[in-house]
Design a protein around this motif. Structure first.
Motif, PDB file in Angstrom:
ATOM      1  N   ARG A 105       0.848  -1.199   0.000  1.00 63.10           N
ATOM      2  CA  ARG A 105       0.000   0.000   0.000  1.00 63.10           C
ATOM      3  C   ARG A 105       0.882   1.246   0.000  1.00 63.10           C
ATOM      4  N   ARG A 106       0.916   1.991  -1.101  1.00 66.09           N
ATOM      5  CA  ARG A 106       1.661   3.234  -1.177  1.00 66.09           C
ATOM      6  C   ARG A 106       0.895   4.352  -1.891  1.00 66.09           C
ATOM      7  N   PRO A 107      -0.399   4.192  -2.214  1.00 65.78           N
ATOM      8  CA  PRO A 107      -1.053   5.258  -2.983  1.00 65.78           C
ATOM      9  C   PRO A 107      -1.168   6.564  -2.209  1.00 65.78           C
ATOM     10  N   ARG A 108      -1.293   6.503  -0.880  1.00 71.20           N
ATOM     11  CA  ARG A 108      -1.425   7.734  -0.114  1.00 71.20           C
ATOM     12  C   ARG A 108      -0.139   8.543  -0.190  1.00 71.20           C
ATOM     13  N   ASP A 109       1.021   7.864  -0.118  1.00 71.25           N
ATOM     14  CA  ASP A 109       2.286   8.572  -0.220  1.00 71.25           C
ATOM     15  C   ASP A 109       2.434   9.233  -1.578  1.00 71.25           C
ATOM     16  N   LEU A 110       2.139   8.497  -2.628  1.00 66.96           N
ATOM     17  CA  LEU A 110       2.241   9.041  -3.975  1.00 66.96           C
ATOM     18  C   LEU A 110       1.254  10.179  -4.171  1.00 66.96           C
ATOM     19  N   ARG A 111       0.045   9.994  -3.692  1.00 60.60           N
ATOM     20  CA  ARG A 111      -0.972  11.025  -3.835  1.00 60.60           C
ATOM     21  C   ARG A 111      -0.586  12.291  -3.076  1.00 60.60           C
ATOM     22  N   THR A 112       0.003  12.133  -1.904  1.00 55.22           N
ATOM     23  CA  THR A 112       0.431  13.285  -1.116  1.00 55.22           C
ATOM     24  C   THR A 112       1.555  14.026  -1.819  1.00 55.22           C
ATOM     25  N   ARG A 113       2.538  13.279  -2.319  1.00 59.92           N
ATOM     26  CA  ARG A 113       3.653  13.937  -3.011  1.00 59.92           C
ATOM     27  C   ARG A 113       3.181  14.654  -4.265  1.00 59.92           C
ATOM     28  N   LEU A 114       2.283  14.010  -5.025  1.00 56.85           N
ATOM     29  CA  LEU A 114       1.756  14.641  -6.232  1.00 56.85           C
ATOM     30  C   LEU A 114       0.975  15.897  -5.885  1.00 56.85           C
ATOM     31  N   GLY A 115       0.175  15.833  -4.834  1.00 57.36           N
ATOM     32  CA  GLY A 115      -0.596  16.999  -4.421  1.00 57.36           C
ATOM     33  C   GLY A 115       0.287  18.170  -4.029  1.00 57.36           C
ATOM     34  N   TRP A 116       1.335  17.903  -3.245  1.00 60.76           N
ATOM     35  CA  TRP A 116       2.239  18.988  -2.854  1.00 60.76           C
ATOM     36  C   TRP A 116       3.022  19.514  -4.047  1.00 60.76           C
ATOM     37  N   ALA A 117       3.360  18.657  -4.999  1.00 61.72           N
ATOM     38  CA  ALA A 117       4.041  19.133  -6.212  1.00 61.72           C
ATOM     39  C   ALA A 117       3.132  20.071  -6.997  1.00 61.72           C
ATOM     40  N   LEU A 118       1.849  19.735  -7.089  1.00 60.85           N
ATOM     41  CA  LEU A 118       0.905  20.614  -7.786  1.00 60.85           C
ATOM     42  C   LEU A 118       0.729  21.940  -7.061  1.00 60.85           C
ATOM     43  N   VAL A 119       0.729  21.905  -5.738  1.00 64.55           N
ATOM     44  CA  VAL A 119       0.638  23.143  -4.965  1.00 64.55           C
ATOM     45  C   VAL A 119       1.868  24.003  -5.231  1.00 64.55           C
ATOM     46  N   GLU A 120       3.037  23.379  -5.251  1.00 61.74           N
ATOM     47  CA  GLU A 120       4.272  24.126  -5.502  1.00 61.74           C
ATOM     48  C   GLU A 120       4.262  24.760  -6.893  1.00 61.74           C
ATOM     49  N   VAL A 121       3.831  24.009  -7.891  1.00 65.31           N
ATOM     50  CA  VAL A 121       3.751  24.548  -9.252  1.00 65.31           C
ATOM     51  C   VAL A 121       2.761  25.715  -9.299  1.00 65.31           C
ATOM     52  N   GLY A 122       1.639  25.547  -8.644  1.00 67.86           N
ATOM     53  CA  GLY A 122       0.651  26.629  -8.630  1.00 67.86           C
ATOM     54  C   GLY A 122       1.182  27.876  -7.953  1.00 67.86           C
ATOM     55  N   LEU A 123       1.905  27.720  -6.869  1.00 71.85           N
ATOM     56  CA  LEU A 123       2.476  28.883  -6.196  1.00 71.85           C
ATOM     57  C   LEU A 123       3.542  29.551  -7.052  1.00 71.85           C
ATOM     58  N   ARG A 124       4.325  28.766  -7.753  1.00 68.66           N
ATOM     59  CA  ARG A 124       5.337  29.358  -8.637  1.00 68.66           C
ATOM     60  C   ARG A 124       4.680  30.112  -9.788  1.00 68.66           C
ATOM     61  N   LEU A 125       3.609  29.566 -10.329  1.00 69.29           N
ATOM     62  CA  LEU A 125       2.905  30.258 -11.407  1.00 69.29           C
ATOM     63  C   LEU A 125       2.263  31.547 -10.905  1.00 69.29           C
ATOM     64  N   ALA A 126       1.751  31.530  -9.719  1.00 63.97           N
ATOM     65  CA  ALA A 126       1.103  32.719  -9.168  1.00 63.97           C
ATOM     66  C   ALA A 126       2.128  33.786  -8.807  1.00 63.97           C
ATOM     67  N   ALA A 127       3.339  33.401  -8.439  1.00 63.00           N
ATOM     68  CA  ALA A 127       4.356  34.358  -8.018  1.00 63.00           C
ATOM     69  C   ALA A 127       5.187  34.879  -9.181  1.00 63.00           C
ATOM     70  N   THR A 128       5.135  34.237 -10.336  1.00 65.08           N
ATOM     71  CA  THR A 128       5.944  34.651 -11.482  1.00 65.08           C
ATOM     72  C   THR A 128       5.375  35.933 -12.081  1.00 65.08           C
ATOM     73  N   PRO A 129       6.220  36.997 -12.239  1.00 67.37           N
ATOM     74  CA  PRO A 129       5.713  38.229 -12.869  1.00 67.37           C
ATOM     75  C   PRO A 129       5.484  37.991 -14.360  1.00 67.37           C
ATOM     76  N   LYS A 130       4.512  38.641 -14.895  1.00 71.34           N
ATOM     77  CA  LYS A 130       4.186  38.471 -16.302  1.00 71.34           C
ATOM     78  C   LYS A 130       5.062  39.419 -17.134  1.00 71.34           C
ATOM     79  N   ALA A 131       5.929  38.856 -17.940  1.00 74.32           N
ATOM     80  CA  ALA A 131       6.856  39.645 -18.756  1.00 74.32           C
ATOM     81  C   ALA A 131       6.129  40.337 -19.905  1.00 74.32           C
TER      82      ALA A 131
END
Length: 68
Positions: free
Chosen positions: A37-63
């Motif tokens: 059983r490892r789906p919770r670990d994978l799901r948690t890591r994927l979720g935090w990766a998506l949060v990180e990507v979203g925060l980077r997109l929100a913080a990036t200034p629009k050139a």
């Protein structure tokens, strides 16, 4: 019904429920061993990766908007 008999029935039913719960836990553990059983670990890591990507997109200034 006398209180003593009511209490005895309550204790008997509680013991039955505990036995059923233990049997269910054992059956569930046999169906899905912990090392498989490892789906919770994978799901948690994927979720935090998506949060990180979203925060980077929100913080990036629009050139494109800076150029007139």
């Amino acid at each position: 019904m006398r209180p003593e008999s009511h209490l005895a029935l309550h204790h008997a039913r509680a013991a039955e429920l505990r036995a059923e719960a233990d049997a269910y836990r054992l059956a569930a553990a046999a169906r899905h061993p912990r090392h498989l059983r490892r789906p919770r670990d994978l799901r948690t890591r994927l979720g935090w990766a998506l949060v990180e990507v979203g925060l980077r997109l929100a913080a990036t200034p629009k050139a494109a908007s800076a150029i007139p």
